[in-house]
Write a protein that holds these residues in place. Structure first.
Motif, PDB file in Angstrom:
ATOM      1  N   TYR A  19       0.837  -1.208   0.000  1.00 34.61           N
ATOM      2  CA  TYR A  19       0.000   0.000   0.000  1.00 34.61           C
ATOM      3  C   TYR A  19       0.872   1.259   0.000  1.00 34.61           C
ATOM      4  O   TYR A  19       0.634   2.197  -0.772  1.00 34.61           O
ATOM      5  N   ALA A  20       1.905   1.244   0.852  1.00 29.25           N
ATOM      6  CA  ALA A  20       2.763   2.435   0.961  1.00 29.25           C
ATOM      7  C   ALA A  20       3.561   2.673  -0.320  1.00 29.25           C
ATOM      8  O   ALA A  20       3.915   3.808  -0.628  1.00 29.25           O
ATOM      9  N   GLY A  21       3.815   1.592  -1.071  1.00 26.30           N
ATOM     10  CA  GLY A  21       4.599   1.741  -2.298  1.00 26.30           C
ATOM     11  C   GLY A  21       3.733   1.926  -3.541  1.00 26.30           C
ATOM     12  O   GLY A  21       4.263   2.092  -4.635  1.00 26.30           O
ATOM     13  N   ALA A  22       2.415   1.896  -3.380  1.00 26.86           N
ATOM     14  CA  ALA A  22       1.524   1.962  -4.550  1.00 26.86           C
ATOM     15  C   ALA A  22       1.514   3.370  -5.146  1.00 26.86           C
ATOM     16  O   ALA A  22       1.807   4.348  -4.460  1.00 26.86           O
ATOM     17  N   ASP A  23       1.145   3.436  -6.411  1.00 27.39           N
ATOM     18  CA  ASP A  23       1.067   4.727  -7.099  1.00 27.39           C
ATOM     19  C   ASP A  23      -0.362   5.265  -6.980  1.00 27.39           C
ATOM     20  O   ASP A  23      -1.251   4.856  -7.730  1.00 27.39           O
ATOM     21  N   PHE A  24      -0.575   6.182  -6.033  1.00 29.33           N
ATOM     22  CA  PHE A  24      -1.904   6.778  -5.850  1.00 29.33           C
ATOM     23  C   PHE A  24      -1.945   8.209  -6.390  1.00 29.33           C
ATOM     24  O   PHE A  24      -2.768   9.017  -5.961  1.00 29.33           O
ATOM     25  N   GLU A  25      -1.015   8.511  -7.312  1.00 28.23           N
ATOM     26  CA  GLU A  25      -0.924   9.866  -7.868  1.00 28.23           C
ATOM     27  C   GLU A  25      -2.308  10.388  -8.307  1.00 28.23           C
ATOM     28  O   GLU A  25      -2.716  11.484  -7.935  1.00 28.23           O
ATOM     29  N   GLN A  26      -3.021   9.568  -9.108  1.00 31.30           N
ATOM     30  CA  GLN A  26      -4.264  10.095  -9.690  1.00 31.30           C
ATOM     31  C   GLN A  26      -5.327  10.368  -8.615  1.00 31.30           C
ATOM     32  O   GLN A  26      -5.760  11.506  -8.464  1.00 31.30           O
ATOM     33  N   PRO A  27      -5.738   9.366  -7.804  1.00 32.66           N
ATOM     34  CA  PRO A  27      -6.813   9.673  -6.833  1.00 32.66           C
ATOM     35  C   PRO A  27      -6.373  10.640  -5.732  1.00 32.66           C
ATOM     36  O   PRO A  27      -7.176  11.455  -5.280  1.00 32.66           O
ATOM     37  N   HIS A  28      -5.115  10.587  -5.308  1.00 38.61           N
ATOM     38  CA  HIS A  28      -4.701  11.453  -4.197  1.00 38.61           C
ATOM     39  C   HIS A  28      -4.520  12.903  -4.656  1.00 38.61           C
ATOM     40  O   HIS A  28      -4.845  13.838  -3.917  1.00 38.61           O
ATOM     41  N   GLN A  29      -4.043  13.091  -5.900  1.00 32.88           N
ATOM     42  CA  GLN A  29      -3.939  14.456  -6.403  1.00 32.88           C
ATOM     43  C   GLN A  29      -5.331  15.004  -6.672  1.00 32.88           C
ATOM     44  O   GLN A  29      -5.599  16.182  -6.455  1.00 32.88           O
ATOM     45  N   ASP A  50      -5.899  14.641   9.494  1.00 30.43           N
ATOM     46  CA  ASP A  50      -6.098  13.580   8.503  1.00 30.43           C
ATOM     47  C   ASP A  50      -6.465  12.310   9.270  1.00 30.43           C
ATOM     48  O   ASP A  50      -5.616  11.707   9.940  1.00 30.43           O
ATOM     49  N   LEU A  51      -7.732  11.889   9.184  1.00 27.00           N
ATOM     50  CA  LEU A  51      -8.205  10.730   9.951  1.00 27.00           C
ATOM     51  C   LEU A  51      -7.953   9.450   9.159  1.00 27.00           C
ATOM     52  O   LEU A  51      -8.427   9.313   8.028  1.00 27.00           O
ATOM     53  N   GLY A  52      -7.186   8.518   9.756  1.00 26.05           N
ATOM     54  CA  GLY A  52      -6.828   7.280   9.048  1.00 26.05           C
ATOM     55  C   GLY A  52      -5.829   7.589   7.941  1.00 26.05           C
ATOM     56  O   GLY A  52      -6.017   7.210   6.783  1.00 26.05           O
ATOM     57  N   CYS A  53      -4.733   8.244   8.318  1.00 26.89           N
ATOM     58  CA  CYS A  53      -3.784   8.810   7.334  1.00 26.89           C
ATOM     59  C   CYS A  53      -2.965   7.761   6.602  1.00 26.89           C
ATOM     60  O   CYS A  53      -2.339   8.067   5.586  1.00 26.89           O
ATOM     61  N   GLY A  54      -2.905   6.518   7.103  1.00 24.77           N
ATOM     62  CA  GLY A  54      -2.047   5.515   6.472  1.00 24.77           C
ATOM     63  C   GLY A  54      -0.603   5.995   6.459  1.00 24.77           C
ATOM     64  O   GLY A  54      -0.125   6.609   7.416  1.00 24.77           O
ATOM     65  N   PRO A  55       0.121   5.765   5.353  1.00 22.46           N
ATOM     66  CA  PRO A  55       1.527   6.197   5.306  1.00 22.46           C
ATOM     67  C   PRO A  55       1.692   7.685   5.011  1.00 22.46           C
ATOM     68  O   PRO A  55       2.822   8.140   4.818  1.00 22.46           O
ATOM     69  N   GLY A  56       0.602   8.431   4.942  1.00 25.91           N
ATOM     70  CA  GLY A  56       0.700   9.896   4.916  1.00 25.91           C
ATOM     71  C   GLY A  56       0.902  10.523   3.545  1.00 25.91           C
ATOM     72  O   GLY A  56       1.300  11.685   3.452  1.00 25.91           O
ATOM     73  N   ASP A  57       0.574   9.787   2.479  1.00 24.41           N
ATOM     74  CA  ASP A  57       0.777  10.359   1.141  1.00 24.41           C
ATOM     75  C   ASP A  57      -0.086  11.609   0.940  1.00 24.41           C
ATOM     76  O   ASP A  57       0.387  12.626   0.415  1.00 24.41           O
ATOM     77  N   ILE A  58      -1.349  11.556   1.372  1.00 26.10           N
ATOM     78  CA  ILE A  58      -2.207  12.736   1.179  1.00 26.10           C
ATOM     79  C   ILE A  58      -1.759  13.861   2.107  1.00 26.10           C
ATOM     80  O   ILE A  58      -1.768  15.034   1.725  1.00 26.10           O
ATOM     81  N   ARG A 113      -9.018  20.930  18.543  1.00 28.85           N
ATOM     82  CA  ARG A 113      -9.841  21.328  17.382  1.00 28.85           C
ATOM     83  C   ARG A 113      -8.935  21.653  16.213  1.00 28.85           C
ATOM     84  O   ARG A 113      -7.810  22.145  16.425  1.00 28.85           O
ATOM     85  N   TYR A 114      -9.443  21.442  14.993  1.00 29.73           N
ATOM     86  CA  TYR A 114      -8.664  21.718  13.784  1.00 29.73           C
ATOM     87  C   TYR A 114      -9.455  22.624  12.839  1.00 29.73           C
ATOM     88  O   TYR A 114     -10.690  22.609  12.834  1.00 29.73           O
ATOM     89  N   ASP A 115      -8.712  23.381  12.017  1.00 36.07           N
ATOM     90  CA  ASP A 115      -9.351  24.288  11.051  1.00 36.07           C
ATOM     91  C   ASP A 115      -9.931  23.527   9.867  1.00 36.07           C
ATOM     92  O   ASP A 115     -10.817  24.032   9.170  1.00 36.07           O
ATOM     93  N   LEU A 116      -9.402  22.322   9.630  1.00 34.39           N
ATOM     94  CA  LEU A 116      -9.906  21.477   8.539  1.00 34.39           C
ATOM     95  C   LEU A 116      -9.765  20.031   8.996  1.00 34.39           C
ATOM     96  O   LEU A 116      -8.723  19.664   9.551  1.00 34.39           O
ATOM     97  N   VAL A 117     -10.793  19.223   8.781  1.00 28.08           N
ATOM     98  CA  VAL A 117     -10.679  17.784   9.045  1.00 28.08           C
ATOM     99  C   VAL A 117     -10.988  17.057   7.733  1.00 28.08           C
ATOM    100  O   VAL A 117     -11.985  17.359   7.067  1.00 28.08           O
ATOM    101  N   TYR A 118     -10.114  16.133   7.345  1.00 24.52           N
ATOM    102  CA  TYR A 118     -10.353  15.384   6.118  1.00 24.52           C
ATOM    103  C   TYR A 118      -9.986  13.908   6.320  1.00 24.52           C
ATOM    104  O   TYR A 118      -9.285  13.544   7.275  1.00 24.52           O
ATOM    105  N   SER A 119     -10.457  13.090   5.385  1.00 22.22           N
ATOM    106  CA  SER A 119     -10.198  11.655   5.475  1.00 22.22           C
ATOM    107  C   SER A 119     -10.372  11.042   4.094  1.00 22.22           C
ATOM    108  O   SER A 119     -11.274  11.426   3.349  1.00 22.22           O
ATOM    109  N   ASN A 120      -9.515  10.102   3.761  1.00 28.34           N
ATOM    110  CA  ASN A 120      -9.641   9.412   2.470  1.00 28.34           C
ATOM    111  C   ASN A 120      -9.555   7.902   2.651  1.00 28.34           C
ATOM    112  O   ASN A 120      -8.608   7.400   3.284  1.00 28.34           O
ATOM    113  N   SER A 121     -10.551   7.220   2.115  1.00 25.67           N
ATOM    114  CA  SER A 121     -10.504   5.754   2.011  1.00 25.67           C
ATOM    115  C   SER A 121     -10.450   5.054   3.372  1.00 25.67           C
ATOM    116  O   SER A 121      -9.747   4.055   3.519  1.00 25.67           O
TER     117      SER A 121
END
Ligand SMILES: C[S@@+](CC[C@H](N)C(=O)[O-])C[C@H]1O[C@@H](n2cnc3c(N)ncnc32)[C@H](O)[C@@H]1O
Length: 218
Positions: A19-29, A50-58, A113-121
């Motif tokens: 997962y950490a080595g995968a190419d997520f360029e398209q969906p993450h960008q 970033d909730l559930g950040c995984g290896p932090g690519d986003i 508290r945070y100014d922005l909260v986001y999460s992906n996948s």
């Protein structure tokens, strides 16, 4: 198609490395572009969670796109965070991005508290989807922007096979299996709307943004 849940945390060594080595360029960008489009009033500086950040690519992409911001990523998987910290160091972003061990809904973030909260996948991994929506309410400042993206469960086995062939054909077996399982575990837009209503977050909007993703924002 009937939903089939998958395990919450991604901790298997092979799975995490793939997962950490995968190419997520398209969906993450695309996630970053959608953030710019749906939240055009983001200030020059702020704090993002970033909730559930995984290896932090986003988190890294966000930090590069918004140079005045600090980002904190939370994840319950120590192996993901270990790889993520090495990637952060290689990118020279450790002073702007912090990754922390936190198995939602337990645990704490560095700020209340945070100014922005986001999460992906992440939603499709949770045993209780309400955990994500409660976490967003817990850490967002009043009226603060929110962006959540995740996979959309296909209507049929045929459509699932098409998506896996189109987007994961050249991936290693472990990633193709993950993608297949994640599509089966994903929610449909109408199910997400019901979750938001139950969580008192009906002001957030749900939008299907590709053949395999929905977006919640507001
Ligand atoms: C598919 S990955 C997505 C990672 C990242 N957001 C991305 O877009 O690349 C899902 C992540 O959510 C994490 N996760 C799942 N359930 C969690 C929970 N209850 N608390 C914290 N992290 C969780 C997993 O360990 C995994 O790293």
């Amino acid at each position: 198609m009937e939903r089939i849940p998958e395990p919450e945390l991604m901790t298997g060594a092979e799975q995490v490395a793939a997962y950490a080595g995968a190419d997520f360029e398209q969906p993450h960008q695309r996630f970053i572009e959608l953030l710019r489009e749906r939240c055009p009033a983001l200030p020059e500086a702020g704090t993002a969670l970033d909730l559930g950040c995984g290896p932090g690519d986003i988190a890294c992409r966000f930090a590069r796109a918004f140079p005045g911001w600090q980002v904190h990523g939370l994840d319950g998987s120590l192996p993901m965070l270990q790889i993520g910290k090495r990637m952060l160091a290689a990118a020279g972003l450790e002073h702007r991005v912090g990754l922390y061990h936190c198995h939602l809904p337990d645990g704490a973030a560095p700020l209340s508290r945070y100014d922005l909260v986001y999460s992906n996948s992440v939603l499709h991994h949770l045993e209780q989807p309400a955990v994500l929506w409660r976490s967003i309410a817990r850490w967002s400042r009043a009226g603060g922007p929110v962006l959540v993206m995740d996979l959309l469960r296909p209507e049929s086995e045929q459509e699932l096979a098409r998506l896996v062939s189109e987007y994961s054909r050249n991936d290693p077996e472990v990633l193709r299996t993950d993608f297949t399982n994640s599509l089966r575990a994903a929610y449909r837009a109408d199910e997400v709307r019901e979750q938001l209503e139950a969580a008192g977050l009906e002001r957030l909007r749900v939008e299907v943004v590709s053949d395999r993703h929905w977006l919640v924002w507001g």
